[in-house]
Design a protein around this motif. Structure first.
Motif, PDB file in Angstrom:
ATOM      1  N   ASP A   1       0.838  -1.207   0.000  1.00  0.00           N
ATOM      2  CA  ASP A   1       0.000   0.000   0.000  1.00  0.00           C
ATOM      3  C   ASP A   1       0.871   1.254   0.000  1.00  0.00           C
ATOM      4  O   ASP A   1       0.570   2.238  -0.680  1.00  0.00           O
ATOM      5  N   LEU A   2       1.945   1.221   0.781  1.00  0.00           N
ATOM      6  CA  LEU A   2       2.852   2.361   0.825  1.00  0.00           C
ATOM      7  C   LEU A   2       3.550   2.559  -0.513  1.00  0.00           C
ATOM      8  O   LEU A   2       3.651   3.675  -1.026  1.00  0.00           O
ATOM      9  N   LEU A   3       4.042   1.474  -1.088  1.00  0.00           N
ATOM     10  CA  LEU A   3       4.763   1.542  -2.357  1.00  0.00           C
ATOM     11  C   LEU A   3       3.878   2.045  -3.492  1.00  0.00           C
ATOM     12  O   LEU A   3       4.334   2.758  -4.388  1.00  0.00           O
ATOM     13  N   LEU A   4       2.608   1.672  -3.449  1.00  0.00           N
ATOM     14  CA  LEU A   4       1.664   2.059  -4.495  1.00  0.00           C
ATOM     15  C   LEU A   4       1.058   3.441  -4.275  1.00  0.00           C
ATOM     16  O   LEU A   4       0.357   3.950  -5.137  1.00  0.00           O
ATOM     17  N   MET A   5       1.309   4.040  -3.115  1.00  0.00           N
ATOM     18  CA  MET A   5       0.649   5.299  -2.732  1.00  0.00           C
ATOM     19  C   MET A   5      -0.877   5.120  -2.762  1.00  0.00           C
ATOM     20  O   MET A   5      -1.604   5.953  -3.298  1.00  0.00           O
ATOM     21  N   ARG A   6      -1.334   4.044  -2.164  1.00  0.00           N
ATOM     22  CA  ARG A   6      -2.766   3.768  -2.167  1.00  0.00           C
ATOM     23  C   ARG A   6      -3.285   3.387  -0.778  1.00  0.00           C
ATOM     24  O   ARG A   6      -4.259   2.642  -0.664  1.00  0.00           O
ATOM     25  N   SER A   7      -2.639   3.881   0.250  1.00  0.00           N
ATOM     26  CA  SER A   7      -3.166   3.652   1.591  1.00  0.00           C
ATOM     27  C   SER A   7      -4.232   4.695   1.889  1.00  0.00           C
ATOM     28  O   SER A   7      -4.440   5.632   1.116  1.00  0.00           O
ATOM     29  N   ASN A   8      -4.865   4.560   3.046  1.00  0.00           N
ATOM     30  CA  ASN A   8      -5.874   5.533   3.462  1.00  0.00           C
ATOM     31  C   ASN A   8      -5.332   6.542   4.467  1.00  0.00           C
ATOM     32  O   ASN A   8      -6.093   7.190   5.185  1.00  0.00           O
ATOM     33  N   ILE A   9      -4.009   6.688   4.517  1.00  0.00           N
ATOM     34  CA  ILE A   9      -3.410   7.687   5.402  1.00  0.00           C
ATOM     35  C   ILE A   9      -3.741   9.075   4.860  1.00  0.00           C
ATOM     36  O   ILE A   9      -3.510   9.365   3.684  1.00  0.00           O
TER      37      ILE A   9
ATOM     38  N   TYR B   1     -10.092   8.498  -0.200  1.00  0.00           N
ATOM     39  CA  TYR B   1      -9.272   8.075  -1.337  1.00  0.00           C
ATOM     40  C   TYR B   1      -9.799   6.797  -1.977  1.00  0.00           C
ATOM     41  O   TYR B   1      -9.522   6.522  -3.138  1.00  0.00           O
ATOM     42  N   GLN B   2     -10.511   5.978  -1.209  1.00  0.00           N
ATOM     43  CA  GLN B   2     -11.108   4.725  -1.705  1.00  0.00           C
ATOM     44  C   GLN B   2     -10.064   3.855  -2.407  1.00  0.00           C
ATOM     45  O   GLN B   2     -10.306   3.296  -3.468  1.00  0.00           O
ATOM     46  N   SER B   3      -8.884   3.781  -1.799  1.00  0.00           N
ATOM     47  CA  SER B   3      -7.777   2.949  -2.285  1.00  0.00           C
ATOM     48  C   SER B   3      -7.270   3.368  -3.657  1.00  0.00           C
ATOM     49  O   SER B   3      -6.599   2.587  -4.342  1.00  0.00           O
ATOM     50  N   ARG B   4      -7.586   4.604  -4.073  1.00  0.00           N
ATOM     51  CA  ARG B   4      -7.041   5.133  -5.320  1.00  0.00           C
ATOM     52  C   ARG B   4      -5.680   5.764  -5.052  1.00  0.00           C
ATOM     53  O   ARG B   4      -5.308   6.052  -3.927  1.00  0.00           O
ATOM     54  N   PHE B   5      -4.941   5.995  -6.125  1.00  0.00           N
ATOM     55  CA  PHE B   5      -3.641   6.647  -6.041  1.00  0.00           C
ATOM     56  C   PHE B   5      -3.791   8.028  -5.417  1.00  0.00           C
ATOM     57  O   PHE B   5      -4.631   8.830  -5.845  1.00  0.00           O
TER      58      PHE B   5
END
Length: 409
Positions: free
Chosen positions: A177-185, A220-224
């Motif tokens: 998730d971190l690598l993809l920039m797709r977390s909900n942080i 973000y709904q798991s989007r970039f």
């Protein structure tokens, strides 16, 4: 009447001054005096920021590698097509680079330097800074840590390495998730020193910032969503899994093995905490950084050594095309036909394949075109008056690749 206006103006200025002083004072208590001082004095980031921050030195290679040169002066006269604010333009490559605040431009074809030019007061000994190209190096180091057995898998929860997140909502986030920039942080741009852009760049304790920022959002709904907390957390994971400073691990596993002829450095948040600026801070001489691209094009092998696993290179750099455009809605990648994988960008080239690249603020690029066997490094003081640098690299790679193919016996 004039006296009354002058008096009112003085009252207004006095109130504004008092308000500003109070804002700075309260902000210093809320964050830290050093942080607020940095944001006020330094303002926006700058290519000379490597002089602002403390650094951890990265030693030159014990086995320096020197490229073979096959310089082609005619390449400087190559015409390039580009757009600025949507208006098409055409210039020779040399004039284009001078006029776009470029500082270094190196092209490597078939592992030989065919063009190496410096502009706007820079030369081969000048120090360049990576800005967000550092994130792509973070990704390489995660791959190395997996290969070396320090990390098991990108599918692991980040709480496996950051115990502070055990039993919290952060436990649901994976390394991938971190690598993809797709977390909900959550991440909020702007807002001077109250925003996350400034915090993740200027805070004197970035490690603590990342560990205490546990605000999650569903928007973000798991989007970039570009988010500098991601590389900071990856830095903590690398520290804790390898037991080494990130810069030391980079020196040992990458910089030394690519045969860097010069030392480099990695900017730190402060001398006290000594945490690498994972989002932005590798400082280098151009001819060495381009060797990272050569290594990637050679399947992770360079200077007589296997440096990065070839499987990781493919897994981390290449997105699937055609893209799901919904993933990039609301981001700077919308409608650019660029995918984001593990902190690398990729895009279709003019040969029917995919090129991939690292990209940083003010137009820092390390661009690889596998079909053309070309690496291009561009550093600059700004992005210049160019809408999309990737289009320039595609065109240059295609022309040089075609030219070489046509002229080779």
């Amino acid at each position: 009447m004039k006296k009354k206006i002058t008096k009112l103006l003085l009252i207004f200025l006095t109130i504004s001054l008092i308000g500003s002083v109070l804002l700075v004072f309260v902000s210093s208590l809320l964050f830290s005096p050093q942080y607020v001082f940095r944001t006020i004095v330094n303002g926006n980031s700058d290519v000379m920021d490597y002089k602002v921050f403390p650094e951890r030195i990265i030693q030159k290679s014990s086995q320096p590698y020197r490229y073979k040169y096959h310089l082609d002066e005619s390449l400087k006269d190559m015409s390039v097509n580009y757009t600025h604010r949507g208006v098409g333009r055409k210039k020779s490559l040399n004039i284009f680079l001078k006029e776009t605040n470029t500082t270094s431009f190196i092209i490597v074809k078939d592992d030989k330097v065919v063009l190496e030019e410096y502009y706007n007061g820079y030369d081969k000994d000048s120090v360049n800074t990576s800005f967000s190209m550092a994130k792509s190096i973070d990704s390489l180091l995660i791959g190395k840590a997996i290969e070396d057995g320090y990390i098991k898998s990108v599918k692991q929860s980040i709480s496996d390495y950051i115990s502070e997140f055990k039993g919290t909502n952060m436990e649901s986030i994976t390394i991938e998730d971190l690598l993809l920039m797709r977390s909900n942080i959550s991440y909020e741009e702007g807002k001077i020193w109250f925003g996350d852009d400034a915090k993740t760049y200027y805070m004197p304790d970035l490690r603590n910032l990342a560990l205490t920022h546990n605000d999650l959002t569903e928007k973000y709904q798991s989007r970039f969503h570009y988010n500098n907390y991601h590389p900071l957390l990856l830095g903590i994971i690398l520290e804790r899994s390898t037991g080494k400073h990130v810069a030391d691990y980079f020196e040992q596993e990458v910089w030394d093995k690519i045969g860097a002829e010069n030392g480099a450095s990695w900017s730190l948040d402060s001398k006290k905490t000594g945490f690498e600026k994972m989002e932005s801070g590798i400082n280098f001489k151009a001819i060495d950084f381009v060797k990272i691209g050569s290594m990637l094009l050679n399947g992770g092998t360079w200077n007589g050594q296997q440096i990065v696993n070839e499987k990781w290179i493919k897994q981390s750099t290449l997105s699937e095309f055609p893209l799901n455009s919904d993933e990039y809605n609301g981001s700077f990648l919308k409608n650019r036909n660029i995918g984001y994988k593990y902190m690398w960008y990729s895009t279709p080239n003019n040969n029917g394949g995919l090129d991939f690249f690292a990209m940083g603020k003010y137009g820092q690029y390390l661009y690889m075109s596998p079909e053309n066997d070309i690496v291009i490094l561009r550093t600059g003081k700004s992005s210049g008056n160019v809408d999309r640098w990737e289009d320039i690299f595609k065109e240059v790679s295609f022309k040089i690749g075609k030219y070489k193919s046509d002229t080779e016996p």
